[in-house]
Design a protein around this motif. Structure first.
Motif, PDB file in Angstrom:
ATOM      1  N   ALA A 138      11.925 -73.971  -5.707  1.00 46.30           N
ATOM      2  CA  ALA A 138      10.749 -74.557  -6.381  1.00 46.30           C
ATOM      3  C   ALA A 138       9.801 -73.420  -6.693  1.00 46.30           C
ATOM      4  N   GLY A 139       9.483 -73.249  -8.003  1.00 44.44           N
ATOM      5  CA  GLY A 139       8.657 -72.118  -8.437  1.00 44.44           C
ATOM      6  C   GLY A 139       9.550 -71.068  -9.060  1.00 44.44           C
ATOM      7  N   ALA A 140       9.039 -70.413 -10.116  1.00 44.39           N
ATOM      8  CA  ALA A 140       9.855 -69.415 -10.829  1.00 44.39           C
ATOM      9  C   ALA A 140       9.030 -68.169 -11.100  1.00 44.39           C
ATOM     10  N   GLY A 141       8.430 -67.626 -10.040  1.00 49.52           N
ATOM     11  CA  GLY A 141       7.632 -66.402 -10.173  1.00 49.52           C
ATOM     12  C   GLY A 141       8.315 -65.238  -9.486  1.00 49.52           C
ATOM     13  N   ARG A 142       7.505 -64.304  -9.009  1.00 47.66           N
ATOM     14  CA  ARG A 142       8.036 -63.066  -8.425  1.00 47.66           C
ATOM     15  C   ARG A 142       8.976 -63.344  -7.240  1.00 47.66           C
ATOM     16  N   ALA A 143       8.531 -64.203  -6.311  1.00 47.74           N
ATOM     17  CA  ALA A 143       9.328 -64.452  -5.111  1.00 47.74           C
ATOM     18  C   ALA A 143      10.643 -65.135  -5.484  1.00 47.74           C
ATOM     19  N   LEU A 190      13.394 -74.356 -10.346  1.00 42.27           N
ATOM     20  CA  LEU A 190      12.477 -75.278 -11.019  1.00 42.27           C
ATOM     21  C   LEU A 190      11.162 -74.545 -11.272  1.00 42.27           C
ATOM     22  N   GLY A 191      10.884 -74.248 -12.522  1.00 38.79           N
ATOM     23  CA  GLY A 191       9.664 -73.505 -12.860  1.00 38.79           C
ATOM     24  C   GLY A 191       8.595 -74.453 -13.369  1.00 38.79           C
ATOM     25  N   GLY A 192       7.429 -74.407 -12.781  1.00 42.76           N
ATOM     26  CA  GLY A 192       6.355 -75.327 -13.187  1.00 42.76           C
ATOM     27  C   GLY A 192       5.786 -75.016 -14.558  1.00 42.76           C
ATOM     28  N   GLY A 247       9.366 -75.782 -17.000  1.00 39.15           N
ATOM     29  CA  GLY A 247       8.755 -77.084 -17.292  1.00 39.15           C
ATOM     30  C   GLY A 247       9.179 -78.158 -16.320  1.00 39.15           C
ATOM     31  N   ARG A 248       9.477 -77.805 -15.081  1.00 36.80           N
ATOM     32  CA  ARG A 248       9.825 -78.808 -14.049  1.00 36.80           C
ATOM     33  C   ARG A 248       8.899 -78.575 -12.849  1.00 36.80           C
ATOM     34  N   VAL A 249       7.891 -79.413 -12.722  1.00 35.42           N
ATOM     35  CA  VAL A 249       6.970 -79.296 -11.587  1.00 35.42           C
ATOM     36  C   VAL A 249       7.487 -80.181 -10.453  1.00 35.42           C
ATOM     37  N   ALA A 250       7.715 -79.593  -9.295  1.00 35.10           N
ATOM     38  CA  ALA A 250       8.134 -80.383  -8.124  1.00 35.10           C
ATOM     39  C   ALA A 250       6.959 -81.261  -7.712  1.00 35.10           C
ATOM     40  N   THR A 275     -10.350 -69.967 -16.201  1.00 34.24           N
ATOM     41  CA  THR A 275      -9.782 -69.277 -15.052  1.00 34.24           C
ATOM     42  C   THR A 275      -8.779 -68.273 -15.616  1.00 34.24           C
ATOM     43  N   LEU A 276      -8.292 -67.387 -14.766  1.00 37.77           N
ATOM     44  CA  LEU A 276      -7.348 -66.366 -15.242  1.00 37.77           C
ATOM     45  C   LEU A 276      -6.200 -66.295 -14.253  1.00 37.77           C
ATOM     46  N   HIS A 277      -5.170 -67.086 -14.533  1.00 38.15           N
ATOM     47  CA  HIS A 277      -4.044 -67.146 -13.595  1.00 38.15           C
ATOM     48  C   HIS A 277      -2.694 -66.980 -14.281  1.00 38.15           C
ATOM     49  N   ASP A 278      -2.567 -67.551 -15.490  1.00 38.46           N
ATOM     50  CA  ASP A 278      -1.234 -67.514 -16.108  1.00 38.46           C
ATOM     51  C   ASP A 278      -1.315 -67.055 -17.571  1.00 38.46           C
ATOM     52  N   SER A 331     -12.720 -58.234 -11.376  1.00 40.12           N
ATOM     53  CA  SER A 331     -13.093 -56.863 -11.758  1.00 40.12           C
ATOM     54  C   SER A 331     -12.240 -56.383 -12.922  1.00 40.12           C
ATOM     55  N   GLU A 332     -10.942 -56.721 -12.898  1.00 37.63           N
ATOM     56  CA  GLU A 332     -10.085 -56.319 -14.021  1.00 37.63           C
ATOM     57  C   GLU A 332     -10.530 -57.029 -15.303  1.00 37.63           C
ATOM     58  N   ALA A 333     -10.898 -58.302 -15.176  1.00 34.60           N
ATOM     59  CA  ALA A 333     -11.372 -59.034 -16.355  1.00 34.60           C
ATOM     60  C   ALA A 333     -12.647 -58.377 -16.893  1.00 34.60           C
ATOM     61  N   ALA A 390      10.208 -70.488   2.888  1.00 36.84           N
ATOM     62  CA  ALA A 390       9.145 -70.279   1.885  1.00 36.84           C
ATOM     63  C   ALA A 390       8.983 -68.784   1.654  1.00 36.84           C
ATOM     64  N   ALA A 391       8.471 -68.425   0.481  1.00 37.06           N
ATOM     65  CA  ALA A 391       8.282 -67.005   0.147  1.00 37.06           C
ATOM     66  C   ALA A 391       7.137 -66.848  -0.822  1.00 37.06           C
ATOM     67  N   GLY A 392       6.479 -65.704  -0.740  1.00 38.12           N
ATOM     68  CA  GLY A 392       5.398 -65.392  -1.681  1.00 38.12           C
ATOM     69  C   GLY A 392       4.062 -65.951  -1.204  1.00 38.12           C
ATOM     70  N   ALA A 393       3.185 -66.154  -2.165  1.00 38.04           N
ATOM     71  CA  ALA A 393       1.804 -66.521  -1.840  1.00 38.04           C
ATOM     72  C   ALA A 393       1.688 -67.852  -1.110  1.00 38.04           C
ATOM     73  N   VAL A 394       2.736 -68.691  -1.178  1.00 36.21           N
ATOM     74  CA  VAL A 394       2.666 -70.003  -0.521  1.00 36.21           C
ATOM     75  C   VAL A 394       3.007 -69.903   0.972  1.00 36.21           C
TER      76      VAL A 394
HETATM   77  C1  LIG Z   1      -4.405 -62.473 -12.996  1.00 41.62           C
HETATM   78  C2  LIG Z   1      -3.670 -61.951 -11.797  1.00 41.62           C
HETATM   79  C3  LIG Z   1      -3.498 -60.567 -11.629  1.00 41.62           C
HETATM   80  C4  LIG Z   1      -2.827 -60.074 -10.526  1.00 41.62           C
HETATM   81  N1  LIG Z   1      -2.673 -58.728 -10.382  1.00 41.62           N
HETATM   82  C5  LIG Z   1      -2.040 -58.235  -9.284  1.00 41.62           C
HETATM   83  C6  LIG Z   1      -1.873 -56.830  -9.101  1.00 41.62           C
HETATM   84  O1  LIG Z   1      -2.324 -56.026  -9.904  1.00 41.62           O
HETATM   85  N2  LIG Z   1      -1.208 -56.408  -7.990  1.00 41.62           N
HETATM   86  C7  LIG Z   1      -0.715 -57.283  -7.055  1.00 41.62           C
HETATM   87  O2  LIG Z   1      -0.134 -56.858  -6.043  1.00 41.62           O
HETATM   88  N3  LIG Z   1      -0.843 -58.626  -7.215  1.00 41.62           N
HETATM   89  C8  LIG Z   1      -1.483 -59.109  -8.302  1.00 41.62           C
HETATM   90  N4  LIG Z   1      -1.630 -60.463  -8.461  1.00 41.62           N
HETATM   91  C9  LIG Z   1      -1.043 -61.366  -7.444  1.00 41.62           C
HETATM   92  C10 LIG Z   1       0.446 -61.572  -7.733  1.00 41.62           C
HETATM   93  O3  LIG Z   1       0.643 -61.901  -9.065  1.00 41.62           O
HETATM   94  C11 LIG Z   1       0.958 -62.693  -6.832  1.00 41.62           C
HETATM   95  O4  LIG Z   1       0.757 -62.292  -5.484  1.00 41.62           O
HETATM   96  C12 LIG Z   1       2.432 -62.975  -7.042  1.00 41.62           C
HETATM   97  O5  LIG Z   1       2.679 -63.387  -8.368  1.00 41.62           O
HETATM   98  C13 LIG Z   1       2.888 -64.069  -6.078  1.00 41.62           C
HETATM   99  O6  LIG Z   1       4.220 -64.359  -6.357  1.00 41.62           O
HETATM  100  P1  LIG Z   1       4.793 -65.819  -6.064  1.00 41.62           P
HETATM  101  O7  LIG Z   1       6.215 -65.802  -6.474  1.00 41.62           O
HETATM  102  O8  LIG Z   1       4.431 -66.225  -4.699  1.00 41.62           O
HETATM  103  O9  LIG Z   1       3.944 -66.764  -7.018  1.00 41.62           O
HETATM  104  P2  LIG Z   1       3.833 -66.774  -8.604  1.00 41.62           P
HETATM  105  O10 LIG Z   1       4.264 -65.484  -9.182  1.00 41.62           O
HETATM  106  O11 LIG Z   1       2.465 -67.252  -8.881  1.00 41.62           O
HETATM  107  O12 LIG Z   1       4.892 -67.861  -9.040  1.00 41.62           O
HETATM  108  C14 LIG Z   1       4.798 -69.192  -8.609  1.00 41.62           C
HETATM  109  C15 LIG Z   1       5.322 -70.068  -9.727  1.00 41.62           C
HETATM  110  O13 LIG Z   1       5.534 -71.387  -9.192  1.00 41.62           O
HETATM  111  C16 LIG Z   1       5.075 -72.322 -10.134  1.00 41.62           C
HETATM  112  N5  LIG Z   1       4.758 -73.591  -9.440  1.00 41.62           N
HETATM  113  C17 LIG Z   1       3.632 -73.915  -8.768  1.00 41.62           C
HETATM  114  N6  LIG Z   1       3.739 -75.161  -8.261  1.00 41.62           N
HETATM  115  C18 LIG Z   1       4.956 -75.604  -8.625  1.00 41.62           C
HETATM  116  C19 LIG Z   1       5.659 -76.823  -8.391  1.00 41.62           C
HETATM  117  N7  LIG Z   1       5.127 -77.823  -7.661  1.00 41.62           N
HETATM  118  N8  LIG Z   1       6.894 -76.954  -8.918  1.00 41.62           N
HETATM  119  C20 LIG Z   1       7.466 -75.937  -9.635  1.00 41.62           C
HETATM  120  N9  LIG Z   1       6.836 -74.776  -9.886  1.00 41.62           N
HETATM  121  C21 LIG Z   1       5.609 -74.618  -9.371  1.00 41.62           C
HETATM  122  C22 LIG Z   1       3.871 -71.666 -10.760  1.00 41.62           C
HETATM  123  O14 LIG Z   1       3.564 -72.253 -12.002  1.00 41.62           O
HETATM  124  C23 LIG Z   1       4.350 -70.223 -10.879  1.00 41.62           C
HETATM  125  O15 LIG Z   1       5.008 -70.015 -12.094  1.00 41.62           O
HETATM  126  C24 LIG Z   1      -2.301 -60.983  -9.555  1.00 41.62           C
HETATM  127  C25 LIG Z   1      -2.475 -62.373  -9.716  1.00 41.62           C
HETATM  128  C26 LIG Z   1      -3.161 -62.845 -10.821  1.00 41.62           C
HETATM  129  C27 LIG Z   1      -3.354 -64.345 -10.972  1.00 41.62           C
END
Ligand SMILES: Cc1cc2nc3c(=O)[nH]c(=O)nc-3n(C[C@H](O)[C@H](O)[C@H](O)COP(=O)(O)OP(=O)(O)OC[C@H]3O[C@@H](n4cnc5c(N)ncnc54)[C@H](O)[C@@H]3O)c2cc1C
Length: 421
Positions: free
Chosen positions: A14-19, A39-41, A79-82, A128-131, A158-160, A275-279
């Motif tokens: 669940a989630g399609a980011g870095r982790a 499943l990428g939200g 486009g699949r939110v859990a 906001t500045l997230h995606d 600060s970057e913004a 679990a992995a990443g910011a969650v």
């Molecule tokens: C603007 C910005 C700039 C950043 N710059 C830096 C930097 O310079 N250096 C650094 O170290 N870190 C930076 N970060 C932090 C870094 O991007 C995150 O720590 C990292 O992306 C976390 O990875 P992740 O896989 O846990 O989550 P994410 O990469 O956020 O991926 C999670 C994905 O899961 C999806 N999702 C959420 N809920 C659901 C659900 N219920 N079902 C399905 N999918 C779902 C989300 O839409 C998202 O696509 C930045 C963050 C932001 C917002």
């Protein structure tokens, strides 16, 4: 490690980011031959989120440039939110009405921007500045704006502000802390970076809170806690991020701040879920202390790999997942690099690489954060060589070790200044 069908055939992420991308690649590297469904939200394929406050915001990068490519086999479903989890039947449901059965589940859903109650984010001019969508919408709005207020002076805010200023817009940044990026780089470096930002024309309202955000005839009005106010055409809310785990309803699981995990990233109180990443909130074995989250790019990559290993270990013991925090930022030509953990109570030794320069940060500096004489963190600004040496030494000391970092040799070109926390 090969995996029998029937043992662990279907893995859902669940989630399609870095982790998630890191987990998919690690599963492949370890020889997992079952089905992996991601499943990428968001509607976008995985991308480099840090670009949202950098190249994607300035327009120097397009979304395709920030794409996070993976060649490992997996079914990527954007486009699949859990929205619901039946952990007894091992099924994840998405907002599209689909059901995904799993033998193993990796939760990698990251975090979402914190929005104070009553702030009408989504109305024209308040962002906001997230995606990717945020970066593109805000980038377009900045081209039309004259006065921009950034609320929150962490890395993202600060970057913004840096981007706003580079577009020759009036920029004011507001934060309740006395310096910028206090949590990320410590108060000493934060103060020096704030000085540099002032020189670049960013106005600072530090040590102030925004009480009320309201629409006025001339745009937005931010009322501060000292009775003053700031007018702006565009407001950027950059007040930090928090995981959204409302869909993760497993009796016994602690979801109070992300998902509480053990040292190997198994979600406590669940079966076959990691679990992995910011969650993920876990007792980071690098430090051996209370569980916490680490919302950083490199940490998400390392945790994605570790979570994949843990899932494949099944009921067997899995290696712990130590993470040494490492992150970076680029602001107004300042290359900021951080390794380790910083705390307000640290003693700090600052080495200026070009003493006498009015802009200390721009001239190059290294701040070593010490506790009881032991280095726990290093912050460098425009000092990449010194940073690499120190960070390498801290990494070599390994998990739970007490790294003793030797400071860069002092030369006549360097001045060292000690501050006791
Ligand atoms: C603007 C910005 C700039 C950043 N710059 C830096 C930097 O310079 N250096 C650094 O170290 N870190 C930076 N970060 C932090 C870094 O991007 C995150 O720590 C990292 O992306 C976390 O990875 P992740 O896989 O846990 O989550 P994410 O990469 O956020 O991926 C999670 C994905 O899961 C999806 N999702 C959420 N809920 C659901 C659900 N219920 N079902 C399905 N999918 C779902 C989300 O839409 C998202 O696509 C930045 C963050 C932001 C917002």
């Amino acid at each position: 490690m090969r995996h029998r069908a029937g043992d662990l055939d279907r893995i859902v992420i669940a989630g399609a980011g870095r982790a998630a991308v890191a987990a998919v690649e690690e599963l492949h590297r370890l020889g997992f031959t079952g089905a992996v469904t991601v499943l990428g939200g968001e509607e976008h394929p995985p991308y480099h989120r840090p670009a949202c406050s950098k190249g994607l915001l300035t327009g120097r990068q397009r979304p395709a440039d920030a794409h996070l490519a993976s060649t490992a086999p997996a079914r990527w479903l954007p486009g699949r939110v859990a929205v619901e989890l039946d952990s007894a039947r091992q099924v994840v449901y998405t907002h599209t009405g689909e059901a995904f059965e799993y033998d193993g589940l990796i939760v990698a859903t990251g975090a979402k921007p914190v929005i104070p109650d009553g702030w009408p984010v989504g109305e024209p001019g308040l962002y906001t500045l997230h995606d990717v969508e945020d970066a593109l919408a805000l980038g377009a709005a900045l081209r039309e704006a004259r006065r921009v207020a950034v609320v929150g002076a962490g890395f993202t805010g600060s970057e913004a502000a840096c981007v706003v200023s580079s577009l020759a817009r009036e920029c004011v940044i507001i934060d309740s802390n006395a310096q910028v990026m206090t949590r990320a780089v410590g108060a000493v470096t934060g103060g020096l970076v704030a000085d540099s930002m002032r020189r670049e024309g960013v106005r600072m309202r530090l040590g102030r809170r925004v009480r009320v955000v309201s629409r006025s005839r001339r745009g937005w009005r931010l009322d501060l806690d000292d009775g003053s106010h700031v007018d702006a055409d565009v407001v950027i809310s950059a007040l930090g991020e928090r995981p959204d785990t409302g869909w993760f309803t497993v009796p016994g699981a602690d979801t109070s701040d992300g998902l509480l995990c053990d040292e190997s990233l198994r979600v406590l109180g669940t079966k076959r879920i990691v679990a992995a990443g910011a969650v993920a909130r876990w007792p980071n074995p690098w430090y051996g202390d209370a569980p916490g989250r680490c919302d950083q790019w490199i940490a998400a990559l390392e945790q994605g790999q570790a979570a994949a290993r843990t899932l494949l270990a099944g009921h067997r013991p899995a290696p712990a997942a130590p993470v040494q925090p490492r992150y970076w930022s680029d602001l107004f030509g300042l290359r900021i690099q951080v390794c380790g953990r910083l705390d307000g109570a640290d003693d700090i030794e600052v080495t200026e690489l070009r003493p006498g320069r009015r802009d200390v940060a721009r001239g190059g500096m290294v701040a070593v954060h010490l506790r009881d004489g032991v280095a726990r963190g290093v912050v460098a600004v425009n000092a990449p060589r010194q940073f690499t040496t120190l960070a390498r030494e801290m990494r070599a000391a390994g998990p739970l070790a007490r790294p003793r970092v030797s400071l860069p040799a002092q030369t006549s070109q360097q001045r060292r200044l000690s501050l006791v926390g």
